[in-house]
Design an enzyme around this catalytic site. Structure first.
Site, PDB file in Angstrom:
ATOM      1  N   GLU A  56       0.922  -1.377  -0.176  1.00  0.00           N
ATOM      2  CA  GLU A  56      -0.119  -0.025  -0.123  1.00  0.00           C
ATOM      3  C   GLU A  56       0.764   1.385   0.049  1.00  0.00           C
ATOM      4  O   GLU A  56       0.736   2.271   0.722  1.00  0.00           O
ATOM      5  CB  GLU A  56      -0.830   0.173   1.311  1.00  0.00           C
ATOM      6  CG  GLU A  56      -1.969  -1.129   1.097  1.00  0.00           C
ATOM      7  CD  GLU A  56      -3.103  -1.199   2.154  1.00  0.00           C
ATOM      8  OE1 GLU A  56      -3.153  -0.341   2.950  1.00  0.00           O
ATOM      9  OE2 GLU A  56      -4.101  -1.867   2.161  1.00  0.00           O
ATOM     10  N   GLU A  80      -3.865  -8.940   0.140  1.00  0.00           N
ATOM     11  CA  GLU A  80      -4.420  -8.800   1.458  1.00  0.00           C
ATOM     12  C   GLU A  80      -5.837  -8.835   1.752  1.00  0.00           C
ATOM     13  O   GLU A  80      -6.373  -8.121   0.829  1.00  0.00           O
ATOM     14  CB  GLU A  80      -3.892  -7.356   2.046  1.00  0.00           C
ATOM     15  CG  GLU A  80      -3.768  -7.124   3.674  1.00  0.00           C
ATOM     16  CD  GLU A  80      -3.248  -5.929   4.064  1.00  0.00           C
ATOM     17  OE1 GLU A  80      -1.912  -5.896   3.917  1.00  0.00           O
ATOM     18  OE2 GLU A  80      -3.842  -5.261   4.761  1.00  0.00           O
TER      19      GLU A  80
END
Ligand code: GAL
Length: 815
Positions: free
Chosen positions: A432, A508
């Site tokens: 991220e 994720e």
């Protein structure tokens, strides 16, 4: 005869020279002194550290201290959580004193015989901004606390004098999004070698071609030498099976120069293949000779296996399709903090494997070497991740400050250290990262991917994208081999159609939150839950705004063959990031874990196990003690891999439920939603395909807490000063039923050849120190961790709690 004697003498001389020359590795675990503040002149050789604390390394200076919510409360805007403005965040890094400066000192075990040697220090990791000094001289530094590093310290060593190693560490405030731990939290080694040796992380073993009959092995070995150029350097690489049998040997010779590279080819006939079911390892021993005298021996473990990723069909291990059933894990070991413990790590992996996990994502940093060793030997695959930040930081003092100067070194250290592990199947260059949204994102991704590929052309590169549309638009997803989506199951199909060349997976997933043994009513999906007791429901239907329930991801994984798997956030609870209670609450650890911080299974464990493992699973929830819900609705769920089951409440059938695809919940769970609570018992009977009773589980309404029951994961442990026994404590009634709401305060006493290492009850808001000898059980359970010392004998763990019947457990230790 004379000839024979001369020959024997020669052999003996060569052996003596070899022994004299070979590599010596000393783990620097004991005899450290530690001070948790800035100290002037602490690097100096003659500095007096007598009054400093005596510690053993690996050491985490914060974990045994008291919680204090002021330690890490901060005004911060967590953009990834959707914050539009900065908010007061609490418990973000575990509310423990990880910040500040720490000094470590010790004497190095150097002897007269090291005079002719090359001497190195090797750190598996130190948190963080490590500065290393020998005898007052600055040797080098390593800012990133998760990187392993090594220094040649030969020129600083004074033979015949006391040689002092001093290490200064500094954890800046706001430098992490989770509990980083603090201190020399991984192993440190002193290595002495001769002047000609295998370089640091100097071997790279690959298996370019594997068939049932034969494995072709490529062995690249880098040799360093301080010796005169022009000598004959010979490298013999011998390969041994897991039974110790020599299966191959290759010899090569070169004329020495300061840096030598050998590329050798070997073959293993009828190779044993490394797989999830048969994680067999081979061992390569590199023997270096200069003018026929052995100067170094270096061991590399590796495995024979193939990996392949297909954009339409997913992932293949050894040409067999395998869906990745992965979990993300932070590096902390709950109540033991970040200090590396082989047994605690192994236990985590055992519990994950039992659930059916086949892969681990080391979010969001390189792990300890021990974790990889364990995954190699247990048949767990690994996605190893380098960074959570690149140039654009998520924390005021995060890795972004070091990125420009250190990223190249850090990421190549990760790959070079770990590229021989068969367990590793993917490198991740970032999680991220904020550059998904910036113009230079692709450039940085390409730079990092190139370093990985250069150091290891055999594995693909990925990154986890939460802002996947931006990452695609900016070209970041073209810079990686595998495109990881964080929390985007609803978009897999569309993106696969739009970008058919992307190899997609859930890097994720889920981020469902739950507290072990807590149930909230009504049992329904809740986005961004908040309850005044700071707990969340174990009906497994609650999640923060960006996340989903396990079932949402299961459905996408099952329906789309092209998605090669998922990594659930997270396998275990971890310290810090107590979402959803991260703003002004007493919470200091996560709720995301499928297993709680103590290692106790939440209900969710059985949901994943029923989906992922072939073990028969039949698990019923909730508990059956609801005095405040008499005559009211208490839904009953069953996590099972049997096709159907019948529920009986106090003997009365509530009907048979069968899994069906009408919605994502009935597809993976059996649910009786209209049950009315009356004390007594609930029984679930599972039927197989032929309608035969296959298994049953009964839960009874428990009476008053009566007794403490102790169950050790192992009652025999090693007397090595490190081994651990994890003892689960349960409060039961007179009939042995678990008291599911018991919160008795228990006192612990350990006698004999061991000590109480830590206590943990899995309650994210409990502020009792892990190092305390008393703690409340949480929903009837907790865990006590007992550590051996170096003597064989018995350890006695005594537990008492008010009027409860006490209990005593004996653990024996053996050398
Ligand atoms: C993700 C992030 C993880 C963790 C998780 C919680 O966005 O990558 O580190 O914060 O959210 O749901």
């Amino acid at each position: 005869m004379k000839n024979f004697m001369t020959y024997l003498l020669l052999i003996l001389i060569l052996q003596a020279l070899s022994a004299e020359n070979s590599r010596k590795v000393i783990i620097l675990d004991k005899n450290w002194r530690f001070k948790n503040c800035e100290v002037q002149n602490a690097e100096k050789q003659d500095f007096i550290d007598r009054d400093w604390e005596k510690v053993i390394v690996p050491h985490d200076w914060a974990i045994r201290r008291n919680f204090d919510m002021n330690l890490d409360s901060q005004m911060v805007q967590v953009k990834e959580d959707g914050d539009k403005v900065p908010r007061l965040r609490t418990g973000r890094t575990g509310a423990l004193p990880i910040f500040g400066i720490g000094w470590y000192r010790r004497v190095l075990p150097i002897s007269e015989s090291d005079k002719t040697k090359q001497i190195f220090l090797e750190f598996d990791g130190a948190m963080s901004f490590a500065q290393i000094f020998i005898n007052g001289n600055f040797v080098g530094e390593q800012p990133y606390g998760y990187s392993s590093f090594s220094f040649d310290i030969t020129k600083y060593i004074q033979i015949g004098k006391e040689n002092i190693l001093a290490v200064r560490l500094e954890n800046k405030p706001e430098s992490s999004r989770w509990y980083s731990g603090a201190g020399i939290y991984r192993n440190v080694r002193l290595i002495t070698t001769s002047k000609t040796r295998v370089a640091h992380w100097g071997t790279f073993i690959t298996t370019p071609k594997i068939t049932i009959k034969k494995a072709e092995i490529s062995i690249r070995t880098e040799i360093e030498t301080e010796q005169l150029v022009g000598e004959k350097v010979k490298l013999i690489t011998e390969i041994f099976s897991n039974k110790g049998k020599k299966v191959a040997s290759v010899t090569s010779t070169q004329k020495s120069s300061t840096q030598l590279r050998f590329d050798q080819q070997a073959q293993i006939l009828n190779p044993m293949i490394w797989s999830i079911e048969t994680p067999v390892l081979y061992k390569a021993i590199s023997k270096v000779y200069v003018n026929n005298i052995l100067t170094d021996e270096y061991t590399t473990n590796f495995g024979c296996r193939t990996i392949r990723f297909d954009k339409d069909k997913g992932f293949y291990l050894n040409d067999k399709k395998v869906k990745i059933q992965g979990v993300c894990m932070h590096h902390d070991l709950g109540p033991l903090g970040s200090a590396v413990s082989y047994r605690a790590t192994e236990r985590q992996m055992e519990i994950m494997k039992e659930m059916g996990v086949n892969a681990i994502r080391t979010s969001h940093n390189p792990p300890s070497p021990e974790l990889l060793q364990i995954c190699d030997s247990m048949g767990l695959m690994v996605l190893e991740e380098a960074f959570d930040e690149w140039k654009s930081g998520k924390n005021a003092n995060g890795y972004a400050l070091s990125f420009n100067n250190w990223a190249e070194k850090d990421i190549s250290s990760m790959v070079k250290r770990d590229r021989n592990h068969p367990s590793i199947i993917i490198w991740s260059i970032g999680n991220e990262i904020r550059e998904q949204g910036s113009a230079d994102g692709k450039e940085t991704a390409t730079f990092l991917a190139k370093i990985c590929h250069e150091n290891d052309p055999t594995r693909p590169i990925t990154a986890g994208f939460n802002d996947h549309n931006q990452a695609i638009k900016n070209g970041l997803s073209d810079a990686v081999d595998l495109v990881g989506f964080n929390y985007k199951p609803f978009d897999y199909k569309k993106k696969h159609a739009q970008y058919p060349n992307y190899i997609l997976f859930g890097s994720e997933t889920a981020s469902t939150v739950s507290s072990r043994g807590e149930y909230k009513f009504p049992a329904k999906e809740v986005k961004s839950p908040w309850y005044n007791d700071y707990q969340v429901s174990s009906y497994d239907l609650e999640y923060p705004s960006w996340a989903q329930t396990p079932d949402t991801e299961f459905e996408a994984q099952d329906d789309y063959d092209f998605i090669f798997g998922e990594f659930v956030w997270t396998g275990f609870d971890y310290l810090g990031e107590p979402t959803p209670y991260n703003e002004g609450t007493p919470a200091r650890s996560s709720y995301f874990g499928i297993v709680d911080l103590a290692g106790l299974k939440k209900d969710r464990f059985y949901l994943y196990q029923s989906k992922w493992s072939s073990t028969p699973v039949l698990h019923v929830l909730p508990h059956w003690n609801w005095p405040d819900r008499l005559g009211q609705n208490v839904p009953i769920f069953c996590y099972t891999n049997y096709p159907k089951a019948e529920l009986f409440v106090n003997g009365k059938s509530m009907g048979v439920k069968q899994k069906d695809k009408s919605n994502k919940y009935t597809r993976y769970r059996l649910m009786w939603k209209d049950v009315i609570y009356q004390p007594g018992e609930i029984k679930v009977v599972a039927y197989d395909e032929n309608n035969k009773v296959a298994a049953e589980q009964t839960i009874k309404t428990a009476g008053e807490p009566y007794k403490v029951v102790l169950k050790a994961d192992r009652t025999k442990i090693k007397a090595d000063g490190k081994d651990l026994s994890f003892v689960t404590i349960e409060i039961v009634d007179k009939n042995g039923n678990l008291c599911p709401r018991a919160d008795n305060l228990l006192f612990f006493n350990v006698l004999g050849v061991g000590r109480l290492k830590a206590l943990c009850n899995g309650n994210a808001i409990d502020q009792t120190s892990f190092a305390s000898n008393y703690m409340r059980v949480y929903n009837g359970k907790m865990v006590a961790i007992v550590e051996s010392d170096n003597q064989s004998g018995d350890i006695k763990l005594m537990v008492s709690g008010g009027k409860l019947k006490d209990n005593l457990l004996t653990i024996s230790t053996e050398q």
